[in-house]
Scaffold this motif. Structure first.
Motif, short mmCIF file in Angstrom:
data_model
loop_
_atom_site.label_atom_id
_atom_site.label_comp_id
_atom_site.label_asym_id
_atom_site.label_seq_id
_atom_site.Cartn_x
_atom_site.Cartn_y
_atom_site.Cartn_z
N VAL A 1 -20.53 16.41 8.54
CA VAL A 1 -21.17 17.65 7.78
C VAL A 1 -21.49 17.03 6.48
CG1 VAL A 1 -20.64 20.12 7.02
CG2 VAL A 1 -19.86 19.14 8.90
N ARG A 2 -21.73 16.37 6.07
CA ARG A 2 -21.99 16.41 4.76
C ARG A 2 -23.24 15.70 4.80
NH1 ARG A 2 -18.76 13.72 -0.81
NH2 ARG A 2 -17.60 15.27 0.12
N LEU A 3 -23.70 14.26 5.75
CA LEU A 3 -24.43 13.58 6.28
C LEU A 3 -25.71 14.55 6.64
CD1 LEU A 3 -23.08 10.72 6.59
CD2 LEU A 3 -23.56 10.86 4.96
N THR A 4 -25.02 15.06 7.52
CA THR A 4 -25.91 15.99 8.71
C THR A 4 -26.77 17.04 7.96
OG1 THR A 4 -24.25 16.66 9.83
CG2 THR A 4 -25.10 14.77 10.08
N HIS A 5 -25.83 18.16 7.39
CA HIS A 5 -26.18 19.49 6.64
C HIS A 5 -27.61 19.51 6.66
CE1 HIS A 5 -25.59 23.71 5.59
NE2 HIS A 5 -25.57 22.80 5.08
N ALA A 6 -27.78 18.68 6.11
CA ALA A 6 -29.57 19.16 5.52
C ALA A 6 -30.83 18.83 6.43
CB ALA A 6 -29.85 18.17 3.47
N GLY A 7 -30.00 17.87 7.53
CA GLY A 7 -30.93 17.84 8.69
C GLY A 7 -32.05 16.38 8.34
N ALA A 8 -31.61 16.17 7.68
CA ALA A 8 -32.30 14.55 6.76
C ALA A 8 -32.88 13.68 7.98
CB ALA A 8 -31.79 13.39 5.54
N ALA A 9 -31.86 13.67 8.97
CA ALA A 9 -32.48 12.81 10.44
C ALA A 9 -31.91 13.76 11.44
CB ALA A 9 -31.97 11.08 10.40
N ARG B 1 -32.11 13.72 14.34
CA ARG B 1 -31.70 13.16 15.70
C ARG B 1 -30.61 11.72 15.64
NH1 ARG B 1 -35.77 13.13 19.98
NH2 ARG B 1 -37.44 14.47 19.23
N LEU B 2 -30.43 11.53 15.13
CA LEU B 2 -29.30 10.36 14.63
C LEU B 2 -27.82 11.17 13.85
CD1 LEU B 2 -31.07 7.76 11.77
CD2 LEU B 2 -29.76 7.25 13.40
N GLY B 3 -28.46 12.04 13.71
CA GLY B 3 -27.15 13.18 13.44
C GLY B 3 -26.39 13.51 14.49
N VAL B 4 -27.09 13.92 15.07
CA VAL B 4 -26.87 14.26 17.04
C VAL B 4 -25.89 13.19 17.18
CG1 VAL B 4 -27.03 14.85 18.90
CG2 VAL B 4 -28.42 16.23 17.26
N ALA B 5 -26.15 12.28 17.07
CA ALA B 5 -25.86 10.67 17.57
C ALA B 5 -24.50 10.69 16.95
CB ALA B 5 -27.15 9.52 18.01
N TRP C 1 -22.41 12.35 15.50
CA TRP C 1 -21.94 13.12 16.05
C TRP C 1 -21.13 13.18 17.61
CZ3 TRP C 1 -18.79 16.58 13.77
CH2 TRP C 1 -19.28 17.40 12.37
N LEU C 2 -22.23 12.85 18.35
CA LEU C 2 -21.54 12.31 19.98
C LEU C 2 -20.68 11.32 19.63
CD1 LEU C 2 -24.96 13.43 21.49
CD2 LEU C 2 -22.82 14.21 21.66
N ALA C 3 -20.92 9.91 18.75
CA ALA C 3 -20.72 8.53 18.74
C ALA C 3 -19.44 9.22 18.49
CB ALA C 3 -20.92 7.91 17.25
N LEU D 1 -25.71 7.37 8.20
CA LEU D 1 -26.01 7.40 9.42
C LEU D 1 -25.52 6.10 11.18
CD1 LEU D 1 -27.37 11.10 9.80
CD2 LEU D 1 -25.30 11.25 9.77
N GLY D 2 -27.02 6.05 10.50
CA GLY D 2 -27.12 4.79 11.64
C GLY D 2 -25.05 4.00 11.27
N THR D 3 -24.85 3.23 9.72
CA THR D 3 -24.17 3.10 10.27
C THR D 3 -23.19 3.61 10.75
OG1 THR D 3 -24.71 1.56 8.26
CG2 THR D 3 -22.05 1.42 8.34
N THR D 4 -22.34 4.83 10.23
CA THR D 4 -21.25 5.46 10.42
C THR D 4 -21.25 5.70 12.24
OG1 THR D 4 -21.63 6.87 8.62
CG2 THR D 4 -20.21 7.55 10.52
N ALA D 5 -22.10 5.72 12.87
CA ALA D 5 -22.12 6.03 14.58
C ALA D 5 -22.24 4.72 14.80
CB ALA D 5 -23.72 6.12 14.94
#
Length: 320
Positions: free
Chosen positions: A23-31, A33-37, A39-41, A290-294
């Protein structure tokens, strides 16, 4: 400690820690597509860990049933075997069989509910698309169905064929540039098959309502998919145009269930993002995180399986 135990511990830790981080990484919507990836991962990694752990448990149970050893897990299986054989009485034996049956039924019910949810979502969207085509008139110039109602609304419905719906009220409130931006937004949903991702994540949230990772993930993925569609429309028509169209349609008629609409989810956050997009440095930093987290959350179960396939029993049974 067995591979199954490692996977269950990993999935428990991920289910507890991932929601707040993502939530912290994706809330602002900076990326988005990677945010969706990401969460799905995370969701896929947890569910996949449960499935793989179950497979390892069944395998170890079958192996240790015939060849009991002194490992901790093997000792547990030996006790279960003794209970199943009736060594501790008929009541305990019956309780074990009842518990096993209930567990199997729960798994079967969850799988059946997910399947029904996906089929119901597909049937609902197809039927709504058909009804929209019957109730409205197809406009070849727009490539959309126009409903003769005063409310302002624009949305798309997956079906055969998929349908974009605009109301007379929306066309009256928007000029040609804004209509084009709205259509680009809806086409991005259809071409990206966003309805499939939403059906899956909402179905999982319905059958696992107490798992915060799944429920929060479903809501966040819905918001991020709207941002993905916003970006596609903005690349073709400009952020200001998309922002104006979004604000014009906001607060109007609600989007029907199963449809994806330009003003359906997260309007305020999307408007703020379009008005003041993140700085390039911030976007790259978030993308890297996000890429590293996924990659890390997706690689957990794969790492355990790879270790076993390579014969490195780091998480294998330990004999005394």
């Amino acid at each position: 400690m067995s591979v199954a135990a490692c996977l269950l511990l990993y999935s428990f830790a991920l289910a507890m820690l991932a929601p707040r981080l993502l939530v912290r990484l994706t809330h602002a919507g900076a990326a988005p597509r990677l945010g969706v990836a990401a969460w799905l991962a995370a969701i896929g990694s947890v569910v996949g860990s449960w499935v793989v752990a179950t497979g390892f448990l069944v395998t170890e149970l079958v192996r240790d049933w015939a060849e009991p050893r002194q490992a901790i897990l093997s000792t547990c299986f030996a006790q279960l075997r003794a209970v199943a054989a009736g060594r501790y009485g008929v009541a305990v034996q019956g309780g074990l069989f009842l518990l096993s049956g209930v567990a199997a039924m729960v798994v079967a019910v969850l799988v059946a509910r997910l399947g029904r949810s996906l089929l119901r979502a597909r049937a609902t969207t197809c039927e709504y698309a058909r009804m929209a085509r019957l109730a409205g008139r197809h406009d070849p110039a727009l490539g959309a169905v126009v409903l003769d109602v005063p409310e302002r609304a624009a949305y798309c419905v997956a079906g055969r064929p998929s349908t974009i719906v605009l109301t007379r009220g929306a066309l009256a409130a928007l000029d040609e540039r804004h209509v084009d931006a709205v259509l680009a937004h809806e086409r991005a949903h259809l071409s990206g098959h966003h309805h499939l991702l939403l059906a899956l994540t909402r179905g999982l949230a319905a059958i696992l309502p107490r798992i915060d990772l799944v429920t929060t993930g479903a809501a966040e993925i819905a918001r991020l998919l709207e941002m993905c569609a916003d970006d596609t429309a903005a690349r073709a028509h400009g952020r200001r145009t998309v922002l104006h169209a979004l604000l014009t349609l906001s607060g109007a008629a609600p989007v029907p269930a199963g449809a994806l609409g330009a003003s359906g989810v997260g309007v305020l956050a999307r408007a703020e993002r379009l008005a003041a997009p993140p700085e390039p440095a911030s976007r790259w930093r978030i993308r890297l995180l996000l890429g590293t987290t996924a990659a890390l959350v997706a690689g957990g179960p794969l790492l355990a399986g790879g270790l076993i396939a390579a014969g490195l029993s780091l998480c294998g049974p330990m004999t005394s």
